[in-house]
Design an enzyme around this catalytic site. Structure first.
Site, PDB file in Angstrom:
ATOM      1  N   ASN A  26     -12.209   5.873  -5.574  1.00 27.38           N
ATOM      2  CA  ASN A  26     -11.846   4.843  -6.552  1.00 27.38           C
ATOM      3  C   ASN A  26     -12.984   4.649  -7.539  1.00 27.38           C
ATOM      4  O   ASN A  26     -13.318   3.531  -7.946  1.00 27.38           O
ATOM      5  CB  ASN A  26     -11.527   3.516  -5.849  1.00 27.38           C
ATOM      6  CG  ASN A  26     -10.832   2.532  -6.780  1.00 27.38           C
ATOM      7  OD1 ASN A  26     -10.161   2.911  -7.730  1.00 27.38           O
ATOM      8  ND2 ASN A  26     -11.013   1.243  -6.522  1.00 27.38           N
ATOM      9  N   HIS A  48     -12.889  12.149 -12.009  1.00 26.40           N
ATOM     10  CA  HIS A  48     -12.566  10.856 -11.405  1.00 26.40           C
ATOM     11  C   HIS A  48     -11.951  11.113 -10.041  1.00 26.40           C
ATOM     12  O   HIS A  48     -10.925  11.786  -9.922  1.00 26.40           O
ATOM     13  CB  HIS A  48     -11.593  10.059 -12.276  1.00 26.40           C
ATOM     14  CG  HIS A  48     -11.318   8.689 -11.739  1.00 26.40           C
ATOM     15  ND1 HIS A  48     -12.010   7.568 -12.157  1.00 26.40           N
ATOM     16  CD2 HIS A  48     -10.437   8.252 -10.802  1.00 26.40           C
ATOM     17  CE1 HIS A  48     -11.580   6.514 -11.503  1.00 26.40           C
ATOM     18  NE2 HIS A  48     -10.615   6.896 -10.681  1.00 26.40           N
ATOM     19  N   CYS A  49     -12.581  10.571  -9.004  1.00 28.31           N
ATOM     20  CA  CYS A  49     -12.140  10.826  -7.636  1.00 28.31           C
ATOM     21  C   CYS A  49     -11.322   9.640  -7.137  1.00 28.31           C
ATOM     22  O   CYS A  49     -11.860   8.542  -6.953  1.00 28.31           O
ATOM     23  CB  CYS A  49     -13.335  11.051  -6.718  1.00 28.31           C
ATOM     24  SG  CYS A  49     -12.871  11.428  -5.007  1.00 28.31           S
ATOM     25  N   PRO A  50     -10.026   9.823  -6.882  1.00 23.99           N
ATOM     26  CA  PRO A  50      -9.222   8.694  -6.377  1.00 23.99           C
ATOM     27  C   PRO A  50      -9.631   8.279  -4.969  1.00 23.99           C
ATOM     28  O   PRO A  50      -9.438   7.128  -4.584  1.00 23.99           O
ATOM     29  CB  PRO A  50      -7.792   9.241  -6.419  1.00 23.99           C
ATOM     30  CG  PRO A  50      -7.944  10.722  -6.362  1.00 23.99           C
ATOM     31  CD  PRO A  50      -9.217  11.038  -7.078  1.00 23.99           C
TER      32      PRO A  50
END
Length: 349
Positions: A184, A179-181
């Site tokens: 998003n 999951h890449c912040p």
């Protein structure tokens, strides 16, 4: 006596003992909470399934919860930072450096900077937009005759091969990488190529700005000492500060993001995702103890791994699908995985 009755009897004794010992020392309003906490702690010793891993998971769970909450609620902030920082560099390049390039560089170098700079910018914008807006892919809620290898206890749905549960998105993701912040969004089967291409072209763009602006950075840094001299105007000071800001930012991002891009390139070459890297290492160690060798079933060979990942099926696709913006779908549906996909089509090309 039944084991459960024995455990309950011991717990009641602990609760009564805690109450008797705490009456004379603690205020009345604190007796019940303290007794309850002692009961919880002591109840761990009466569970035959409790071990160090269970206790560690219970202790570290609040940390994971905080990370998930922060990442989920601040996702749009990270996206805003990417857009704002990239826009600031583009603004400086067009309104500060481009006029200087047009006045001082030869026509050949001017054509190179204009063509490469605009190509790099288009690739960055396209792949970042597609990486953030493209869903990573989700397994069906029902089996629907789709082969699955496990069952997700959180989603309560069958999990196909290479799919994993994302605690931030609260759902399972097909061929989940992470999951890449900064997006998003999760990086999965349908947007993995966009994510990697964005990292690659952004690294190239930062390296381009860092290398081409090195001399301008040195001149701007040395010119800061001239702030007290009359010819040094406010416009000159802002120009030099903008050059310093751009060079420091792009150089830092080029090093940090370049290392991340290189790591993902190694994973793609091996036919792995970030999650599968850890799983495969554990499986290789487990089989090594038995004298066996673990082979990744999704490794089709170095070149074929890249062709499958990039969606290259013929020679012209290296130009139309790799070096130019392309919204083509990845190979397969992310639910089933052939042992050697497109072997007859990819290898002879």
């Amino acid at each position: 006596m039944h084991p459960c009755s024995t455990a309950m009897h011991l717990l009641l004794r602990c609760l009564r003992g805690c109450g008797r010992h705490s009456r004379s020392r603690l205020p009345r309003r604190l007796r019940q909470p303290v007794s309850y906490m002692k009961l919880i702690l002591q109840s761990l010793y009466f569970n035959s399934l409790t071990n160090s891993e269970v206790v560690f998971d219970c202790v570290i769970e609040p940390v994971f919860w905080m990370v998930e909450v922060v990442t989920r609620w601040f996702g749009m902030v990270f996206v805003f930072l990417v857009v704002a920082l990239t826009s600031s560099v583009v603004f400086i390049a067009y309104f500060c450096l481009l006029p200087l390039i047009l006045q001082t560089y030869t026509p050949g170098w001017i054509m190179w900077h204009i063509c490469y700079g605009n190509w790099n910018l288009v690739m960055i914008v396209f792949h970042y937009y597609k990486a953030t807006k493209t869903p990573p892919g989700y397994p069906p809620k029902m089996k629907n005759d789709v082969p699955f290898v496990s069952f997700c206890k959180k989603c309560v749905i069958p999990k196909p091969a290479r799919s994993h549960h994302c605690g931030i998105c609260k759902t399972c993701i097909l061929k989940m990488d992470h999951h890449c912040p900064w997006l998003n969004n999760c990086v999965g089967h349908f947007n993995h190529r966009y994510f990697f291409s964005f990292c690659l072209v952004l690294t190239l763009g930062c390296m381009y700005c860092s290398i081409s602006g090195r001399n301008l950075f040195i001149d701007a840094y040395n010119s800061i000492d001239m702030v007290s001299q009359p010819p040094y105007t406010y416009k000159d000071r802002m120009f030099h500060k903008s050059v310093i800001y751009m060079w420091v930012l792009t150089s830092t991002v080029a090093v940090a993001l370049g290392a991340l891009t290189l790591w993902h390139a190694i994973l793609i070459t091996r036919g792995e995702t970030s999650i599968e890297r850890h799983i495969n290492n554990k499986e290789a160690k487990r089989l090594a103890k038995r004298g066996r060798v673990y082979r990744n079933p999704f490794n089709y060979g170095k070149l074929n791994n890249w062709k499958v990942f990039l969606g290259v099926e013929k020679r012209s696709h290296w130009l139309t699908r790799v070096f130019l913006p392309s919204g083509h779908a990845p190979y397969g549906d992310g639910l089933t995985w052939d042992i050697y996909p497109l072997k007859k089509d990819i290898i002879p090309v």
